[in-house]
Design an enzyme around this catalytic site. Structure first.
Site, short mmCIF file in Angstrom:
data_model
loop_
_atom_site.label_atom_id
_atom_site.label_comp_id
_atom_site.label_asym_id
_atom_site.label_seq_id
_atom_site.Cartn_x
_atom_site.Cartn_y
_atom_site.Cartn_z
N HIS A 55 14.23 5.85 18.05
CA HIS A 55 13.95 7.27 18.23
C HIS A 55 14.58 7.74 19.53
CE1 HIS A 55 10.70 8.35 15.32
NE2 HIS A 55 10.68 7.04 15.22
N HIS A 77 4.36 9.80 18.39
CA HIS A 77 3.40 9.29 17.41
C HIS A 77 2.05 9.07 18.06
CE1 HIS A 77 7.41 8.06 16.01
NE2 HIS A 77 6.93 8.20 14.80
N GLU A 80 1.48 5.74 19.85
CA GLU A 80 2.05 5.53 21.18
C GLU A 80 1.03 5.82 22.27
OE1 GLU A 80 6.40 6.81 21.59
OE2 GLU A 80 5.76 7.95 19.85
N ALA A 107 10.10 8.21 7.78
CA ALA A 107 10.28 6.99 7.01
C ALA A 107 8.90 6.61 6.51
CB ALA A 107 10.83 5.90 7.92
N MET A 205 3.16 6.93 9.42
CA MET A 205 2.37 7.09 10.66
C MET A 205 2.71 8.38 11.40
SD MET A 205 2.90 3.19 11.98
CE MET A 205 2.82 1.80 10.82
N ASN A 229 10.66 1.05 2.31
CA ASN A 229 10.16 -0.27 1.89
C ASN A 229 8.98 -0.08 0.93
OD1 ASN A 229 8.91 0.66 4.64
ND2 ASN A 229 7.36 -0.62 3.68
N1 HPA Z 1 3.61 1.75 6.26
C1 HPA Z 1 3.40 2.66 7.24
N2 HPA Z 1 4.38 3.32 7.83
C2 HPA Z 1 5.64 3.08 7.41
C3 HPA Z 1 5.93 2.16 6.41
C4 HPA Z 1 4.84 1.44 5.79
O1 HPA Z 1 5.02 0.60 4.90
N3 HPA Z 1 7.28 2.16 6.23
C5 HPA Z 1 7.78 3.07 7.11
N4 HPA Z 1 6.79 3.63 7.82
#
Ligand code: HPA
Length: 266
Positions: A55, A77, A80, A107, A205, A229
């Site tokens: 970031h 966040h 943090e 993400a 998050m 993911n």
């Molecule tokens: N969980 C929470 N936050 C995330 C994830 C996850 O699997 N992937 C990217 N941010």
């Protein structure tokens, strides 16, 4: 707040942004080939600095398709250690600068098998699983009401437009509910199973505090998750932040294409 506005105006002149864009983990490349004015968070009065790898920490003022856009390269966040008021402070500043539409990106992990890594998900709604709310505290009635409605944060009309943009440029766009945890630990498989039962499609998050405040302030909000993911337990692999950042880089082009189209057509 006035000292922040004064500083930004002094540095950017009469630039009035109509769109604000918040870039999530690994999506910082978006500004790579753009010309604009950069202000580091560390020099902006009232702004806190992000501590997360992947970031950056700056505001970037630029013009895209004849529209003035302010871009947050890196966000703060809750994990943090910041207060939600610090995290959402830039959103209030955007409103004061003239922003009408806030585009939040992040993400996220998939808690629903049909959402695959590298998919883009338009956020239709969210679940605030943090037990925290950025609007707690004395209300400033000049900004918004005490008990703001949250029934259409990610406005349907705007979502329809975003879907049309995606269709026109041939980018596949899924749609779903984003659930926010505080992090920083990833979820357990049992939690992920529960989130899916609660109606979530993706978990992350961030984003929820900014979306709540944006809606409170009367701005229109768009949310886009890059699925980096499968969340814990959905697949056998262990999770790593490196994987999240890598996927961000891989999907950067598709993501940039969609965001550019949104900015052009909205
Ligand atoms: N969980 C929470 N936050 C995330 C994830 C996850 O699997 N992937 C990217 N941010």
């Amino acid at each position: 707040m006035q000292s922040t506005i004064d500083f930004i105006k002094e540095k950017t002149g009469n630039f009035v942004p109509e769109i604000a864009l918040v870039l999530g983990s690994g999506l910082g490349e978006f500004t790579k080939n753009l010309d604009g004015i950069t202000l580091n968070y560390s020099e902006i009065p009232g702004f806190k600095t992000s501590t997360v790898k992947g970031h950056k920490g700056s505001l970037f003022f630029c013009n895209i398709f004849n529209k003035n856009v302010v871009i947050m390269q890196g966000r703060l966040h809750y994990y943090e250690g910041y207060e939600l008021s610090d995290i959402t402070y830039p959103v209030k500043i955007f409103k004061k600068l003239g922003v009408k539409i806030l585009i939040l990106t992040n993400a996220a992990g998939s808690v629903e098998k049909s959402l695959k890594p590298s998919d883009l998900m338009l956020i239709s709604d969210h679940i605030n699983f943090t037990a925290k709310n950025p609007l707690i505290g004395k209300n400033d009635d000049t900004l918004g009401e005490r008990f703001p409605d949250m029934s259409d944060i990610y406005t349907k009309t705007l979502r329809d437009k975003v879907k049309e943009c995606a269709k026109n440029i041939g980018v596949e766009l899924k749609e779903g509910v984003y659930l926010m945890t505080t992090g920083p630990s990833y979820e357990t498989p049992a939690e992920v199973k529960m989130f899916n039962k609660l109606g979530a499609d993706a978990v992350g998050m961030s984003t929820v505090p900014e979306a709540i405040v944006s809606n409170y302030l009367g701005m229109q909000t768009i949310g886009i998750s890059l699925i980096t993911n499968y969340a814990s337990g959905i697949s056998d692999t262990k999770l790593s932040h490196g994987e999240v950042v890598e996927m961000g880089k891989k999907a950067a082009q598709k993501f940039a294409k969609l965001v550019n189209s949104i900015i052009e057509n909205i």
